[in-house]
Design a protein around this motif. Structure first.
Motif, PDB file in Angstrom:
ATOM      1  N   TYR A 112       0.854  -1.189   0.000  1.00 44.14           N
ATOM      2  CA  TYR A 112       0.000   0.000   0.000  1.00 44.14           C
ATOM      3  C   TYR A 112       0.889   1.237   0.000  1.00 44.14           C
ATOM      4  O   TYR A 112       1.789   1.356   0.821  1.00 44.14           O
ATOM      5  N   THR A 113       0.647   2.149  -0.927  1.00 47.11           N
ATOM      6  CA  THR A 113       1.473   3.346  -0.976  1.00 47.11           C
ATOM      7  C   THR A 113       0.664   4.567  -1.418  1.00 47.11           C
ATOM      8  O   THR A 113      -0.325   4.445  -2.149  1.00 47.11           O
ATOM      9  N   VAL A 114       1.106   5.740  -0.934  1.00 46.43           N
ATOM     10  CA  VAL A 114       0.481   7.002  -1.327  1.00 46.43           C
ATOM     11  C   VAL A 114       1.551   7.796  -2.054  1.00 46.43           C
ATOM     12  O   VAL A 114       2.357   8.477  -1.414  1.00 46.43           O
ATOM     13  N   PRO A 115       1.617   7.692  -3.382  1.00 49.11           N
ATOM     14  CA  PRO A 115       2.786   8.193  -4.098  1.00 49.11           C
ATOM     15  C   PRO A 115       2.836   9.695  -4.358  1.00 49.11           C
ATOM     16  O   PRO A 115       3.882  10.202  -4.737  1.00 49.11           O
ATOM     17  N   THR A 116       1.718  10.399  -4.169  1.00 49.12           N
ATOM     18  CA  THR A 116       1.730  11.825  -4.492  1.00 49.12           C
ATOM     19  C   THR A 116       1.271  12.656  -3.306  1.00 49.12           C
ATOM     20  O   THR A 116       0.203  12.391  -2.757  1.00 49.12           O
ATOM     21  N   GLY A 117       2.091  13.630  -2.904  1.00 56.64           N
ATOM     22  CA  GLY A 117       1.692  14.524  -1.822  1.00 56.64           C
ATOM     23  C   GLY A 117       1.205  13.774  -0.602  1.00 56.64           C
ATOM     24  O   GLY A 117       0.195  14.084  -0.015  1.00 56.64           O
ATOM     25  N   GLN A 118       1.978  12.768  -0.191  1.00 58.60           N
ATOM     26  CA  GLN A 118       1.517  11.844   0.840  1.00 58.60           C
ATOM     27  C   GLN A 118       1.074  12.560   2.109  1.00 58.60           C
ATOM     28  O   GLN A 118       1.683  13.524   2.562  1.00 58.60           O
ATOM     29  N   ASN A 119      -0.026  12.064   2.669  1.00 53.44           N
ATOM     30  CA  ASN A 119      -0.414  12.450   4.008  1.00 53.44           C
ATOM     31  C   ASN A 119       0.217  11.424   4.929  1.00 53.44           C
ATOM     32  O   ASN A 119      -0.152  10.259   4.862  1.00 53.44           O
ATOM     33  N   PRO A 120       1.170  11.714   5.799  1.00 53.01           N
ATOM     34  CA  PRO A 120       1.546  13.024   6.335  1.00 53.01           C
ATOM     35  C   PRO A 120       2.794  13.676   5.754  1.00 53.01           C
ATOM     36  O   PRO A 120       3.013  14.858   5.961  1.00 53.01           O
ATOM     37  N   SER A 121       3.654  12.919   5.040  1.00 49.30           N
ATOM     38  CA  SER A 121       5.006  13.433   4.794  1.00 49.30           C
ATOM     39  C   SER A 121       5.099  14.407   3.635  1.00 49.30           C
ATOM     40  O   SER A 121       6.152  15.007   3.413  1.00 49.30           O
ATOM     41  N   GLY A 122       4.044  14.549   2.845  1.00 46.32           N
ATOM     42  CA  GLY A 122       4.112  15.434   1.694  1.00 46.32           C
ATOM     43  C   GLY A 122       5.034  14.927   0.599  1.00 46.32           C
ATOM     44  O   GLY A 122       5.286  15.623  -0.380  1.00 46.32           O
ATOM     45  N   SER A 123       5.549  13.698   0.745  1.00 52.31           N
ATOM     46  CA  SER A 123       6.506  13.202  -0.252  1.00 52.31           C
ATOM     47  C   SER A 123       5.797  12.853  -1.550  1.00 52.31           C
ATOM     48  O   SER A 123       4.632  12.470  -1.559  1.00 52.31           O
ATOM     49  N   THR A 124       6.518  13.009  -2.648  1.00 48.79           N
ATOM     50  CA  THR A 124       6.001  12.624  -3.956  1.00 48.79           C
ATOM     51  C   THR A 124       7.061  11.797  -4.651  1.00 48.79           C
ATOM     52  O   THR A 124       8.215  12.206  -4.768  1.00 48.79           O
ATOM     53  N   ALA A 125       6.668  10.610  -5.113  1.00 48.97           N
ATOM     54  CA  ALA A 125       7.622   9.719  -5.761  1.00 48.97           C
ATOM     55  C   ALA A 125       7.839  10.140  -7.203  1.00 48.97           C
ATOM     56  O   ALA A 125       6.895  10.461  -7.914  1.00 48.97           O
ATOM     57  N   SER A 126       9.111  10.116  -7.631  1.00 48.54           N
ATOM     58  CA  SER A 126       9.399  10.396  -9.033  1.00 48.54           C
ATOM     59  C   SER A 126       8.956   9.202  -9.871  1.00 48.54           C
ATOM     60  O   SER A 126       8.723   8.109  -9.341  1.00 48.54           O
ATOM     61  N   ASP A 127       8.861   9.404 -11.179  1.00 47.77           N
ATOM     62  CA  ASP A 127       8.493   8.296 -12.065  1.00 47.77           C
ATOM     63  C   ASP A 127       9.488   7.152 -11.931  1.00 47.77           C
ATOM     64  O   ASP A 127       9.109   5.973 -11.904  1.00 47.77           O
ATOM     65  N   ALA A 128      10.777   7.503 -11.830  1.00 45.08           N
ATOM     66  CA  ALA A 128      11.809   6.465 -11.717  1.00 45.08           C
ATOM     67  C   ALA A 128      11.602   5.635 -10.453  1.00 45.08           C
ATOM     68  O   ALA A 128      11.717   4.406 -10.462  1.00 45.08           O
ATOM     69  N   ARG A 129      11.285   6.309  -9.357  1.00 45.10           N
ATOM     70  CA  ARG A 129      11.007   5.604  -8.103  1.00 45.10           C
ATOM     71  C   ARG A 129       9.842   4.638  -8.271  1.00 45.10           C
ATOM     72  O   ARG A 129       9.888   3.490  -7.842  1.00 45.10           O
ATOM     73  N   LYS A 130       8.779   5.170  -8.880  1.00 44.28           N
ATOM     74  CA  LYS A 130       7.580   4.342  -9.019  1.00 44.28           C
ATOM     75  C   LYS A 130       7.876   3.114  -9.883  1.00 44.28           C
ATOM     76  O   LYS A 130       7.413   2.004  -9.604  1.00 44.28           O
ATOM     77  N   ARG A 131       8.686   3.328 -10.917  1.00 48.04           N
ATOM     78  CA  ARG A 131       9.049   2.196 -11.777  1.00 48.04           C
ATOM     79  C   ARG A 131       9.831   1.170 -10.979  1.00 48.04           C
ATOM     80  O   ARG A 131       9.618  -0.036 -11.100  1.00 48.04           O
ATOM     81  N   ALA A 132      10.752   1.650 -10.160  1.00 41.80           N
ATOM     82  CA  ALA A 132      11.566   0.728  -9.364  1.00 41.80           C
ATOM     83  C   ALA A 132      10.695  -0.066  -8.391  1.00 41.80           C
ATOM     84  O   ALA A 132      10.848  -1.283  -8.234  1.00 41.80           O
ATOM     85  N   ILE A 133       9.764   0.618  -7.742  1.00 41.91           N
ATOM     86  CA  ILE A 133       8.864  -0.067  -6.807  1.00 41.91           C
ATOM     87  C   ILE A 133       8.042  -1.106  -7.560  1.00 41.91           C
ATOM     88  O   ILE A 133       7.868  -2.246  -7.115  1.00 41.91           O
ATOM     89  N   TYR A 134       7.536  -0.714  -8.725  1.00 42.61           N
ATOM     90  CA  TYR A 134       6.710  -1.636  -9.515  1.00 42.61           C
ATOM     91  C   TYR A 134       7.509  -2.871  -9.903  1.00 42.61           C
ATOM     92  O   TYR A 134       7.016  -4.000  -9.826  1.00 42.61           O
ATOM     93  N   GLN A 135       8.747  -2.622 -10.297  1.00 44.90           N
ATOM     94  CA  GLN A 135       9.617  -3.725 -10.703  1.00 44.90           C
ATOM     95  C   GLN A 135       9.778  -4.728  -9.567  1.00 44.90           C
ATOM     96  O   GLN A 135       9.642  -5.941  -9.753  1.00 44.90           O
ATOM     97  N   ILE A 136      10.046  -4.206  -8.381  1.00 43.08           N
ATOM     98  CA  ILE A 136      10.219  -5.082  -7.212  1.00 43.08           C
ATOM     99  C   ILE A 136       8.914  -5.816  -6.906  1.00 43.08           C
ATOM    100  O   ILE A 136       8.898  -7.022  -6.621  1.00 43.08           O
ATOM    101  N   ALA A 137       7.796  -5.084  -6.996  1.00 41.61           N
ATOM    102  CA  ALA A 137       6.496  -5.721  -6.741  1.00 41.61           C
ATOM    103  C   ALA A 137       6.265  -6.864  -7.721  1.00 41.61           C
ATOM    104  O   ALA A 137       5.715  -7.906  -7.373  1.00 41.61           O
TER     105      ALA A 137
END
Lengths: 471, 432
Positions: A221-246
């Motif tokens: 489970y992940t909140v990739p954009t403007g996460q509540n609470p941390s405000g973090s946003t994953a770059s496309d490269a990050r998301k691709r890497a996470i997807y690859q691992i998944a």
């Protein structure tokens, strides 16, 4: 002998199977298989037994019969629309445009309606998703409308997560999801995040560790954009890497993305003159990268249209969306027709161009607030905290220097100082002490922001003094 | 049943529901006037594109939601009910259902997204795997799905036109007890049940309540059709009017959960209703709501509350009367048509509430399965729903459910006539 009946093959056809389907109520359900080019995700391995047992409503199976010419139905127990005490329903927009529902649309709004959402709304949302995530509208994925995205998430979790499961989540993560998952009794494995969200190497490490313990998580489970609470946003490269691992570890991904349309980037607000040319920065969702049918995506209109009308939508592999719909059929039946009618009117009026225009307006609005807030944060908190400029959403995640337990700070000292920020512990999957606080810049005026931050700075100074003085 | 006894009935999952720590943390701050808040993550209302919502009412009058506060109520997160809605509902319930005075403070009312939403949450709160749940042997479909999904032990109990038969329920309870099972609840639709149309008179309610007391059962009272009550005299045009009751008036034990919905007397599209129950239960219900559909759509709540406020008690009663008259007329059309076309071919009772006749053919083979008559029905171009769909025991059923709510008045008559043709076909046929 009743040729139309025979030609519909009704004796052995789907109606009778559905009617007899009551005998299958306790069956395991079909094996669900999704074949794609490279991999097959066997959803049978993910869907929990009780969710597999859900069967379509046999009364709904009778619906095709209603269309037979000359058929008189004394079947459906619909309330009669002649008794609905409403003559008209209309909405006024900021620019003064008045949208009024036609009488057929009023009936749709007020009567029992389609489980996954009114067809007109589904149509708009499907084309929106197609365009937004660069996906051809095909048989592999579908959309369902729900009573807020929280509701869709709760149904996905009900379908996929049991007490024996370990779920991979961001650390920190949305408190609402923690509240949803904890009572199930499952284990929550938090993966460290930085300013770009979940760190892929940490994810891989966590999965390896779990494997050694004989634990095989199935859901991420992940909140990739403007996460509540941390405000973090994953770059496309990050998301691709996470997807690859998944993909390597055969996980399903729950992409919870209510702030996608509040993605404005790290540049400062372009100023009033620059607003016209400004374009929303592009961002590839995990859903758009999903070639294997692993991602269920959760969207919300709460931050951009209205949070009270309770409308969200889930997008994902047809088999999984269908399962959520079966749950809806047995629980709240369908999302509010009135809310849907409001959206249909609005979207028909706006079309995708108008939608985009509104999204842009909302993004710029929160972008400006971010700038105002950050300038004040720099003024008052530079010595006391560090943080990353959020590129989306409405939150800033402050790491406080010299404070080990922000819950203690807020609970015991903040009230007297008349300022409230939220302590990080509430967002920790393992409920650990935190040196972080979350600030929201969505509603405070500039004056209130300044007041709050100056008070908070004073509070931090006082807290440090207390720490340093022998007592 | 006090707090402790209720807690013993909750599922482990619900008992694990944490308190809302953030809410608790923020609570003291909300009292202070001069607080500078950067706490809550509410979206800004300035970005919501609507400036007004207007609804014209059929009987005259209109509702206009505009201005900051009303729009905020209808458009913003509403945390368990829009401002003023819960007290408004409590007032409505207190006024229309006469409880024992001393029960009032122990009850609470909370909004939900329709009765099915309430049922789904209710069962998640109190039904554990293996719990015995008693229902009428023919029951509302989604309830069967929900209970199956919770791995409950479903026990269908025979009923008559006055609902569940007490001696049958007693027997079923005893059997389950002997089997060493945990008896948890009974689900009932006391007025105008779907599909049986049964109506439980007060004595029957009391008899069932006694059994619930004896075996310590929770009573889940689903009452959408109590708003649609009719005169038993087919010749009269008078209607009973708004007369709510059910189990609550004599629920001294506080074991009843009552579910109401606007679906049948206003419109189903709102997805809006409310639950009236003892405080310990409502508290859990609210917690669970927060994790899923909240209390339903704020816009719906705003419209519903506005209408009911505008109408006042009298306006509501007038409207309910009008709705009852409308459906009663149709009920009477069907009742007379049945007399005319199917007498001697089937058995039925005239429903005193709701939308359904429950019809049992007396022709054809012994142990008739009405599902088997579907081809004949289709041949004659009339559609009724076979009873097996509603069977709690997943069994064959001889019954048909006939709905009189939706078809035109003409179609009601023609449809019953066709049913007569179907049954005569069956009577004359050697094969079936």
């Amino acid at each position: 002998r009743g040729s139309s009946v025979a030609s519909m093959g009704l004796r052995s056809g789907p109606i009778f199977r559905a009617l007899r389907g009551r005998n299958l109520r306790h069956s395991q359900g079909k094996t669900l298989r999704y074949m794609s080019q490279s991999k097959a995700v066997n959803y049978d391995d993910f869907i929990r037994p009780h969710a597999k047992r859900r069967e379509p409503s046999p009364i709904r199976a009778l619906t095709p019969l209603l269309k037979l010419p000359g058929m008189i139905s004394l079947g459906g127990g619909l309330p009669n629309p002649e008794m609905f005490p409403f003559k008209s329903l209309e909405f006024t927009l900021e620019d003064g445009t008045c949208l009024a529902l036609k009488s057929s649309e009023i009936q749709d709004a007020f009567q029992y309606s389609n489980t996954p959402g009114l067809p007109a709304l589904l149509e708009f949302l499907t084309s929106l998703q197609s365009s937004e995530h660069d996906k051809k509208d095909n048989d592999e994925w579908s959309v369902c409308v729900t009573t807020g995205s929280q509701e869709a998430l709760s149904k996905a979790v009900d379908m996929l997560v049991g007490p024996e499961d370990t779920v991979i989540v961001d650390d920190p993560t949305y408190a609402g999801t923690l509240a949803l998952m904890r009572p199930i009794g499952c284990t929550l494995a938090g993966v460290r995040c930085d300013h770009e969200g979940m760190v892929p190497e940490e994810l891989a490490r966590t999965l390896e560790e779990k494997k050694h313990l004989g634990v095989h998580p199935k859901v991420l489970y992940t909140v990739p954009t403007g996460q509540n609470p941390s405000g973090s946003t994953a770059s496309d490269a990050r998301k691709r890497a996470i997807y690859q691992i998944a993909s390597e570890w055969n996980l399903l991904i729950l992409e919870d993305d209510p702030y996608r349309f509040l993605y404005y980037g790290t540049d400062p607000h372009p100023g009033e003159e620059g607003e016209k040319e400004w374009e929303r920065p592009k961002s590839q969702s995990m859903f758009s990268m999903d070639t294997e049918g692993r991602v269920i995506r959760f969207d919300s209109i709460s931050k951009i249209l209205s949070s009270g009308i309770r409308l969200g939508f889930a997008t994902g592999p047809k088999e999984l969306i269908d399962r959520i719909n079966l749950h809806t059929q047995a629980s709240n039946l369908h999302p509010s027709g009135v809310s849907q009618a409001l959206c249909i009117s609005l979207f028909n009026h706006w079309k995708l161009e108008g939608w985009e225009k509104h999204i842009k307006k909302v993004a710029l609005y929160y972008m400006k607030r971010r700038d105002t807030f950050e300038a004040l944060a720099r003024k008052y908190l530079s010595e006391h905290a560090e943080w990353t400029t959020p590129s989306a959403g409405m939150f800033v995640w402050f790491k406080l220097h010299g404070i080990e337990d922000t819950q203690d700070l807020i609970q015991n000292k903040a009230k007297d100082a008349n300022v409230l920020l939220l302590p990080g512990q509430a967002f920790s999957p393992t409920n650990e002490k935190s040196c972080y606080v979350r600030a929201a810049f969505s509603t405070a005026t500039a004056d209130d922001m300044e007041k709050a931050l100056s008070r908070f700075a004073k509070l931090l100074v006082a807290a440090k003094d207390t720490n340093q003085s022998p007592s | 049943m006090d707090q402790k006894r209720w807690e013993a009935k909750f599922t482990p999952m619900i008992r694990r529901l944490p308190k809302n720590k953030l809410k608790e943390l923020c609570a003291p701050f909300n009292e202070s006037k001069d607080i500078a808040l950067l706490g809550g993550g509410l979206p800004n209302q300035a970005m919501f594109p609507l400036t007004s919502i207007g609804v014209e009412l059929a009987g005259g009058g209109s509702i206009n939601i505009k201005g900051f506060s009303p729009l905020r109520a209808a458009m913003q997160y509403n945390g368990g009910g829009i401002p003023g809605y819960k007290p408004f509902l409590k007032e409505l319930v207190d006024r229309e259902i006469n409880p024992y005075g001393e029960c009032d403070k122990d009850w609470d009312v909370t909004p939900c997204a329709g009765s099915s939403d309430a049922l789904s949450k209710t069962f998640r709160i109190v039904v554990e795997e293996g719990d015995v749940c008693f229902l009428e042997d023919h029951c509302y479909g989604p309830v069967l799905s929900l209970l199956t999904g919770q791995d409950a032990c479903i026990r269908g109990v025979k009923g008559d036109s006055n609902g569940i038969v007490p001696s049958q329920l007693e027997a079923a309870c005893q059997t389950s007890k002997k089997e060493g099972k945990r008896l948890k609840l009974i689900y009932l639709v006391p007025a105008g049940g779907n599909p049986t149309g049964a109506f439980m008179p007060v004595q029957r309610l009391r008899d069932i309540y006694k059994i619930a007391q004896k075996y310590d059962l929770i009573i889940v009272e689903d009452n959408p059709y109590e708003w649609l009550r009719y005169n038993s005299d087919l010749k009269s045009t008078c209607v009973p009017g708004l007369k709510l009751g059910g189990f609550k008036p004599f629920d001294a034990d506080k074991r009843v959960i009552r579910i109401d919905t606007v679906s049948k007397f206003l419109a189903p599209g709102f997805r809006s209703g409310w639950v009236t129950a003892p405080k310990p239960f409502i508290s859990q219900f609210n917690k669970l709501s927060n994790l899923s559909s909240h209390s339903g759509c704020a816009l719906s709540q705003a419209i519903v509350m506005n209408i009911l406020k505008q109408w006042g008690a009298k306006g509501l009663r007038d409207h309910v009367q009008k709705v009852q008259q409308f459906y009663q007329k149709r009920r009477n059309i069907v009742a007379l048509a049945l007399d005319k076309h199917v007498k001697g071919l089937c058995e039925w009772s005239v429903p005193q509430a709701g939308m359904f006749f429950w019809i049992k053919p007396t022709v054809g083979v012994k142990n008739l399965n009405s599902e088997g008559l579907m081809p004949t029905l289709l041949k004659h171009k009339v559609l009724l729903v076979p009873g097996s769909i509603f069977s709690a025991a997943d069994a064959n059923s001889p019954y048909f459910r006939l709905a009189f709510s939706y078809a035109s008045e003409k179609d009601l008559t023609v449809g019953v006539r066709k049913l007569g043709e179907v049954l005569r076909d069956v009577q004359n046929s050697k094969t079936h």
